[in-house]
Design a protein around this motif. Structure first.
Motif, PDB file in Angstrom:
ATOM      1  N   PRO A   8      17.506  25.599  21.674  1.00 10.80           N
ATOM      2  CA  PRO A   8      16.853  24.795  20.626  1.00 10.80           C
ATOM      3  C   PRO A   8      15.528  24.586  20.839  1.00 10.80           C
ATOM      4  CG  PRO A   8      18.773  23.691  21.427  1.00 10.80           C
ATOM      5  CD  PRO A   8      18.685  24.671  22.359  1.00 10.80           C
ATOM      6  N   TYR A  12      12.784  26.153  15.259  1.00  8.21           N
ATOM      7  CA  TYR A  12      13.989  26.585  14.690  1.00  8.21           C
ATOM      8  C   TYR A  12      15.305  25.498  14.792  1.00  8.21           C
ATOM      9  CZ  TYR A  12      11.375  30.871  15.018  1.00  8.21           C
ATOM     10  OH  TYR A  12      10.259  31.618  14.790  1.00  8.21           O
ATOM     11  N   SER A  13      16.088  25.282  13.874  1.00  9.62           N
ATOM     12  CA  SER A  13      17.200  24.783  13.948  1.00  9.62           C
ATOM     13  C   SER A  13      18.223  25.669  13.471  1.00  9.62           C
ATOM     14  CB  SER A  13      17.081  23.273  13.014  1.00  9.62           C
ATOM     15  OG  SER A  13      18.402  22.618  13.029  1.00  9.62           O
ATOM     16  N   SER A  15      22.413  26.915  13.514  1.00 13.32           N
ATOM     17  CA  SER A  15      23.752  26.440  13.181  1.00 13.32           C
ATOM     18  C   SER A  15      24.500  26.433  14.646  1.00 13.32           C
ATOM     19  CB  SER A  15      24.519  27.380  12.328  1.00 13.32           C
ATOM     20  OG  SER A  15      24.726  28.665  12.726  1.00 13.32           O
ATOM     21  N   HIS A  19      24.662  29.464  17.918  1.00 16.94           N
ATOM     22  CA  HIS A  19      24.485  29.232  19.271  1.00 16.94           C
ATOM     23  C   HIS A  19      25.777  29.636  20.102  1.00 16.94           C
ATOM     24  CE1 HIS A  19      20.749  26.996  19.602  1.00 16.94           C
ATOM     25  NE2 HIS A  19      21.116  26.299  18.504  1.00 16.94           N
TER      26      HIS A  19
END
Length: 395
Positions: A8, A12-13, A15, A19
């Motif tokens: 993280p 950037y975020s 889904s 990950h």
């Protein structure tokens, strides 16, 4: 190779599925070949040519301007040929208009099958060692893998092993036969046991049958042909392995009309259609005589019987495969874990294999196994054997 971190960050975020899905260890093992100049016995791709008639059919289809979208469900003549094949080789009567969907490889086929059946939190039974794709495939739909570990040399499945998983609650079970990476071929007794439990506990089955013609001492039986499984089985298959065209990405899914209708809706909005000229070419392959399939199995048996004794001789403790074109071996004599063993083998012996961690429960602390692919020219196998004999003496 440059690896981009998926940790993280404030920028950037991603889904959760992004990950959860890790890079392919099979493809990573192939990259060792570039790094060290190693012989690629890792990735399941032949280094010999596809049948000339098949290549000529593809060239002719492109030259004839068959280059636009095909029917999303698949070219009707190809679906008809697949239905004939299912009747001839699997003893299953299929309606090509409502029960066959041609897709972009068995990989897409498995994904759309899971997307059709699985909701977030649904449990899906897989058998370890398992094909690498199954875990990321489940992650994309939020499915929870339920593992049963099979043991060499027979990789036997028993009711005592299965009952706890079924009683726990399953939505589906994935059956891979002949199996990658072990070469296990499911017996009729085992399939009838699965069929009984699927019906008793209302569980669907997804069968990965991509290696059905690469089979040796046993026969291939499709679970869909077992009593009671016609409407609760989704068959995933393709042309890649049988016709030496892994790069064409051409597969198909067979299921009841109700399941196929859902599969087709999902497939349509993922890829629209499989490559049109390659579908026309594949019809040529479907018209090959029985001799082609007999010769295919005989040739792979010969390659297996060339490579397997050498692995025995050198102390790899291999398990003789009954189908597919891989050999599962021990790796503990090389290193403490499979990843280190695969790296050492590529660097020192200049032979790339896939570490067993690729096919094992992701939380398993220690895996001591390697998978070798023998779908190679004889000259490639002979060069690999020479390299192994130079540095591997574990017996």
């Amino acid at each position: 190779m440059t690896t981009v971190s998926l940790n993280p960050s404030p920028i950037y975020s991603l889904s959760q599925r992004a990950h959860q899905i890790k890079e392919s260890q099979i493809r990573e093992s192939s990259r060792y070949c570039e790094k060290f100049g190693a012989i690629n016995l890792a990735q399941g791709l032949p280094d010999f040519p596809a049948p000339e008639a098949l290549k000529e059919a593809a060239r002719a289809a492109i030259a004839s301007d068959m280059n636009q979208y095909a029917d999303s469900w698949g070219w009707h003549k190809l679906r008809e040929a697949i239905a004939q094949k299912m009747q001839r080789d699997n003893q299953i009567t299929i309606d090509p208009e409502t029960e066959i969907t041609v897709c972009c490889g068995a990989t897409e086929g498995l994904n759309v099958a899971l997307m059709t059946l699985i909701d977030q939190g649904d449990r899906v039974l897989i058998f370890e060692p398992f094909y690498e794709n199954y875990i990321p495939n489940l992650a994309t739909v939020g499915g929870i893998p339920e593992f049963i570990t099979l043991h060499p040399p027979q990789w036997e499945v028993t009711e005592e092993m299965l009952l706890p998983a079924f009683k726990k609650g399953l939505k589906a079970v994935i059956i891979n036969s002949p199996a990658n990476p072990t070469g296990k071929v499911w017996t009729r007794t085992e399939l009838e046991l699965i069929a009984k439990l699927c019906q008793e506990y209302d569980v669907y089955a997804i069968t990965d049958e991509i290696y059905e013609y690469i089979i040796y001492e046993q026969e291939h039986i499709s679970l869909m042909s077992i009593d009671g499984m016609r409407d609760r089985t989704i068959v995933v298959n393709g042309f890649s392995k049988t016709f030496c065209i892994t790069g064409w990405r051409l597969g198909y899914v067979v299921a009841s009309p109700y399941l196929s209708a859902a599969i087709r809706r999902i497939h349509d909005f993922i890829t629209i259609s499989a490559p049109a000229p390659l579908q026309y070419a594949a019809l040529t392959a479907m018209e090959f005589g029985r001799e082609y399939f007999t010769n295919l199995a005989d040739d792979y048996r010969r390659k297996r019987d060339l490579f397997y004794p050498v692995l025995v001789e050198l102390g790899f403790a291999p398990v003789l495969p009954q189908g597919a074109y891989y050999i599962w071996t021990d790796s503990s004599m090389i290193a403490k874990d499979a990843d280190s063993a695969a790296f050492w083998l590529a660097k020192e012996a200049l032979v790339a294999a896939v570490p067993g961690t690729c096919f094992s429960h992701p939380d398993r602390e220690k895996v001591n196994a390697l998978r070798f692919c023998f779908a190679k020219k004889d000259s490639t196998l002979e060069s690999a054997i020479a390299n192994l004999r130079k540095v591997c003496h574990f017996s």
